[in-house]
Design an enzyme around this catalytic site. Structure first.
Site, PDB file in Angstrom:
ATOM      1  N   GLU A 156       0.929  -1.102  -0.044  1.00 23.21           N
ATOM      2  CA  GLU A 156      -0.087   0.036  -0.077  1.00 23.21           C
ATOM      3  C   GLU A 156       0.621   1.240  -0.185  1.00 23.21           C
ATOM      4  O   GLU A 156       1.559   1.588   0.864  1.00 23.21           O
ATOM      5  CB  GLU A 156      -0.778  -0.143   1.222  1.00 23.21           C
ATOM      6  CG  GLU A 156      -1.491   1.240   1.938  1.00 23.21           C
ATOM      7  CD  GLU A 156      -1.779   1.061   3.202  1.00 23.21           C
ATOM      8  OE1 GLU A 156      -1.552   0.074   4.102  1.00 23.21           O
ATOM      9  OE2 GLU A 156      -2.409   1.946   3.703  1.00 23.21           O
ATOM     10  N   ASP A 174      -0.615  -2.046   6.328  1.00 25.70           N
ATOM     11  CA  ASP A 174      -0.235  -1.542   7.387  1.00 25.70           C
ATOM     12  C   ASP A 174      -1.263  -2.585   8.424  1.00 25.70           C
ATOM     13  O   ASP A 174      -2.245  -2.954   7.707  1.00 25.70           O
ATOM     14  CB  ASP A 174      -0.582  -0.189   7.512  1.00 25.70           C
ATOM     15  CG  ASP A 174       0.549   0.683   6.872  1.00 25.70           C
ATOM     16  OD1 ASP A 174       1.592   0.110   6.681  1.00 25.70           O
ATOM     17  OD2 ASP A 174       0.195   1.749   6.501  1.00 25.70           O
ATOM     18  N   ASP A 206      -3.237  -1.469  10.392  1.00 28.03           N
ATOM     19  CA  ASP A 206      -4.367  -0.432  11.093  1.00 28.03           C
ATOM     20  C   ASP A 206      -5.649  -0.796  10.165  1.00 28.03           C
ATOM     21  O   ASP A 206      -5.839  -1.641   9.298  1.00 28.03           O
ATOM     22  CB  ASP A 206      -3.823   0.842  11.003  1.00 28.03           C
ATOM     23  CG  ASP A 206      -3.563   1.212   9.756  1.00 28.03           C
ATOM     24  OD1 ASP A 206      -3.820   0.685   8.568  1.00 28.03           O
ATOM     25  OD2 ASP A 206      -2.987   2.555   9.440  1.00 28.03           O
ATOM     26  N   ASP A 257      -7.037   1.221   7.951  1.00 30.65           N
ATOM     27  CA  ASP A 257      -6.946   1.345   6.697  1.00 30.65           C
ATOM     28  C   ASP A 257      -6.433   0.085   5.868  1.00 30.65           C
ATOM     29  O   ASP A 257      -6.978  -0.213   4.798  1.00 30.65           O
ATOM     30  CB  ASP A 257      -6.319   2.577   6.332  1.00 30.65           C
ATOM     31  CG  ASP A 257      -7.229   3.719   6.319  1.00 30.65           C
ATOM     32  OD1 ASP A 257      -8.473   3.746   6.262  1.00 30.65           O
ATOM     33  OD2 ASP A 257      -6.433   4.762   6.176  1.00 30.65           O
TER      34      ASP A 257
END
Ligand code: 0RA
Length: 667
Positions: A459, A532, A534, A536
């Protein structure tokens, strides 16, 4: 998945249901073969030996799947009785002692003496392979076999079985251990008048099964719900007496597969007010079909033959497709929506946004294909086609508004398909030229043998840069994607294939897409999603997984898709350093490193140095990759559909119900 709102939760009915057989029972050791056994009897006993020697041949495996298979075998026998019109209640009870009890209110397994063996028919059914069907009774021979078949297999693979038959105002009982009768069939008068039915309780044999305590309520629930849809007006009940959580579920559908289609379409914005539904008998087969278009772009057609989900398709599905396309075209011309000179709608056009269930019941099903889930009987194609042409033709005449909307939806699909064709052409042409046109953003590896190659889909450009610096450039390729890719559940194919990021991805993988998809051209053995740790990142992972599932499914099913696990924390002091991938590991590390520990939390891959990323996430000797595996394609379809599809309500409910437990890999 149990959707608490889709069915009623009822207390156990104590009336009208056969009581559970008493557990206090005289147990006798198996009789030695020399103590007056008849020759016939010995033959019967020997008959089950192959089952114990090669259980896999009969139930697939001796793992959880095999265990569930035992339950299905028994349920199938009761369902056969329901198909013969002789039973309308089937109950499955899972007990804390690892046993499973299946009861029905059918005619009861016959108990009279079987001529050939001189033993009660019940005992023969329980102890002889393929003994079913020889006891008359007529009716359907379904569930892929003969009436009573499968009971002997369950018996052979159980350390203990208790059978109770209610018939002719008597209660008959017999018990077996590993397929051998422990006591002769005996009976007593039944004080309850008119009661009939069969109850089979079995304890899976730990000598055979790797695990015996793990019959999953969820798996059985899914099957019972499906059976309730497929066999309307039969009550199915699951009682799970095991704690955590104690469960009681009832499934009953007056509307049968019409209700099934409504269930599949819940919250999806349907094109028709109500599903088109037909049930007809034709030349000894029963054909049942329900159709309802929704606002999505995906096709969802479930085909069953004798209650078996024929995932490999077959003649019934061929007949269904032919009749659907022909009937809609005929109607579109007659109604003047398709004009002279207009092209016919294609099969793909009329199946966009289609939800349908097709269920056929036939006398002698032939199952073919790798997993025996492809229907081979050629006569059924014409039967299904004839039933659907008539019924759908009539439906369209009677519901012209629905007819018009369906045809118009198909016309839009046709236009979009033409546009998609052009877009696909573009992607295809690019990937054919291979390296010359590999996307500029791809940092490819030098190795060309796909078996040795990996691609990391990362990403964002900054993380891409780190990954590019940290990787082993011989075998690891990096493809950065900018931001979030399109949600493929919500967009049409032409739009998806015009998307730059998606085109780069397909080109890099080398497989092409659509009709020309070819898994053998995959340029990397491992395709690793690296986002990641997280919210997102997890959204991006889900979007990508949805894309792979819908457009490049074999990459998933053939085990090429992986998820990288970047660490959440680094804890260090002096020479001590620890990388933590979970909150639990973090707690442990804090203790180990001690009070002077310094902590860094990694919110993004980009925050790590090249070396750190190599050590924690890329290095094959140190990293942890998660492999994406799918055991149930229908469930996976359903999950993606709920999570990523158009129904906001569904997504909300799903997320509320599973937010705490669903990990990305649970599909
Ligand atoms: C053979 C013949 C008949 C019924 C059955 C088997 C039968 C088997 C099972 C297994 C579970 N439940 C069942 N219920 C019935 C027909 C008997 C007759 O004609 O009376």
């Amino acid at each position: 998945m149990v959707d608490p709102e889709s069915e009623m939760w009822l207390p156990i009915e104590s009336d009208g249901e056969p009581p559970a057989p008493s557990t206090e029972r005289k147990r006798r050791p198996p009789r030695p073969a020399s103590s007056g056994y008849s020759a016939d009897q010995i033959q019967v006993l020997e008959g089950l030996d192959p089952v114990r020697r090669r259980p896999g041949m009969y139930i697939g495996d001796t793992d959880v799947n095999g265990l569930h298979h035992l339950v299905y075998e028994i349920i199938d026998n009761s369902v056969d009785e329901a198909l013969a019109g002789e039973c309308n209640e089937i109950e499955v009870r899972l007990a804390a002692d690892g046993s499973c009890t299946v009861s029905d209110n059918g005619r009861g397994i016959p108990v009279d003496i079987h001529q050939q063996t001189g033993r009660p028919a019940l005992e023969v059914v329980m102890t002889k392979l393929h003994a079913g069907g020889k006891f008359g009774g007529g009716g359907y021979k379904v569930s892929g076999g003969l009436h009573g078949v499968g009971l002997s297999v369950v018996n052979a693979l159980s350390q203990r079985v208790e059978v109770v038959v209610y018939r002719d105002q008597r209660i008959y009982r017999q018990e077996y251990a590993r397929g051998v009768p422990m006591i002769d069939l005996h009976s007593e008068p039944d004080s309850r008048s008119g009661r009939r039915g069969t109850t089979v309780r079995f304890w899976p044999d730990p000598e055979i099964f790797k695990v015996t305590q793990v019959i999953k309520a969820e798996t059985i629930t899914t099957r019972l719900r499906e059976l309730a849809f497929l066999n309307k007006r039969v009550h199915f009940r699951l009682i799970d007496e095991r704690p955590d959580p104690h469960l009681e579920l009832n499934f009953y559908f007056e509307g049968g597969i019409e209700a099934f289609v409504r269930h599949l379409n819940r919250g999806k914005g349907t094109v028709q007010a109500r599903p088109m539904y037909a049930e007809r008998e034709i030349e000894g087969s029963t054909v049942e079909v329900a159709i309802q278009y929704n606002g999505s772009f995906t096709e969802h057609v479930l085909a069953y033959a004798n209650n078996i989900n024929t995932i490999e398709g077959g003649s019934h599905l061929t007949g269904f497709r032919a009749a659907l396309t022909a009937t809609l075209n005929r109607y579109a011309r007659k109604a003047g929506i398709l004009k002279e000179g207009d092209q016919n709608l294609s099969g793909d056009d009329v199946r966009e946004g289609l939800t349908a269930v097709l269920s056929v019941k036939l006398q002698e099903p032939q199952f073919e294909g790798q997993t025996k889930t492809k229907l081979g009987n050629s006569e059924i194609a014409g039967q299904v086609s004839s039933v659907l042409s008539d019924a759908l033709g009539q439906y369209l005449e009677e519901n012209p508004g629905d007819g018009k909307r369906i045809v118009e939806k198909s016309l839009i699909a046709a236009r979009a398909r033409a546009a998609a064709g052009r877009a696909r052409e573009l992607v295809q042409r690019k990937s054919l030229l291979e390296t010359a046109t590999l996307p500029g953003k791809l940092s490819d590896c030098s190795e060309k043998n796909p078996d040795l190659c990996e691609i990391f889909i990362v990403e964002g450009d900054s993380a891409g840069g780190t990954a590019k610096g940290g990787r082993d450039r011989r075998t690891q390729a990096i493809l950065p994607l900018r931001g979030k890719i399109l949600n493929v559940e919500k967009a049409r194919e032409d739009k998806i294939l015009q998307n730059e990021e998606i085109r780069n991805l397909i080109t890099a993988l080398g497989t092409g897409v659509g009709e020309r998809f070819d898994i053998s051209r995959l340029r990397y053995n491992r395709v690793v999603l690296m986002a990641d740790a997280d919210v997102d990142g997890s959204h991006i992972r889900t979007l990508l997984m949805t894309f792979f599932w819908r457009y490049l499914q074999p990459v998933v099913t053939e085990g090429h898709l992986y998820i990288a696990q970047p660490p959440l924390f680094r804890v260090w002091h002096g020479k001590k350093e620890s990388w933590c991938y979970t909150d639990e590991e973090f707690a442990v590390a804090l203790k180990e490193v001690g009070s002077k520990a310094r902590v860094q939390r990694y919110k993004g891959l980009g925050e790590m140095s090249d070396d750190q990323l190599w050590n924690t996430t890329l290095d094959p000797d140190q990293r942890v990759l998660l492999k994406v595996e799918v055991d149930d394609a229908i469930a996976a379809d359903d999950i993606f559909d709920k999570l990523m599809g158009i129904s906001v309500e569904h997504r909300k409910r799903f997320i509320q119900a599973y937010a705490k437990t669903v990990r990305t890999l649970d599909v």
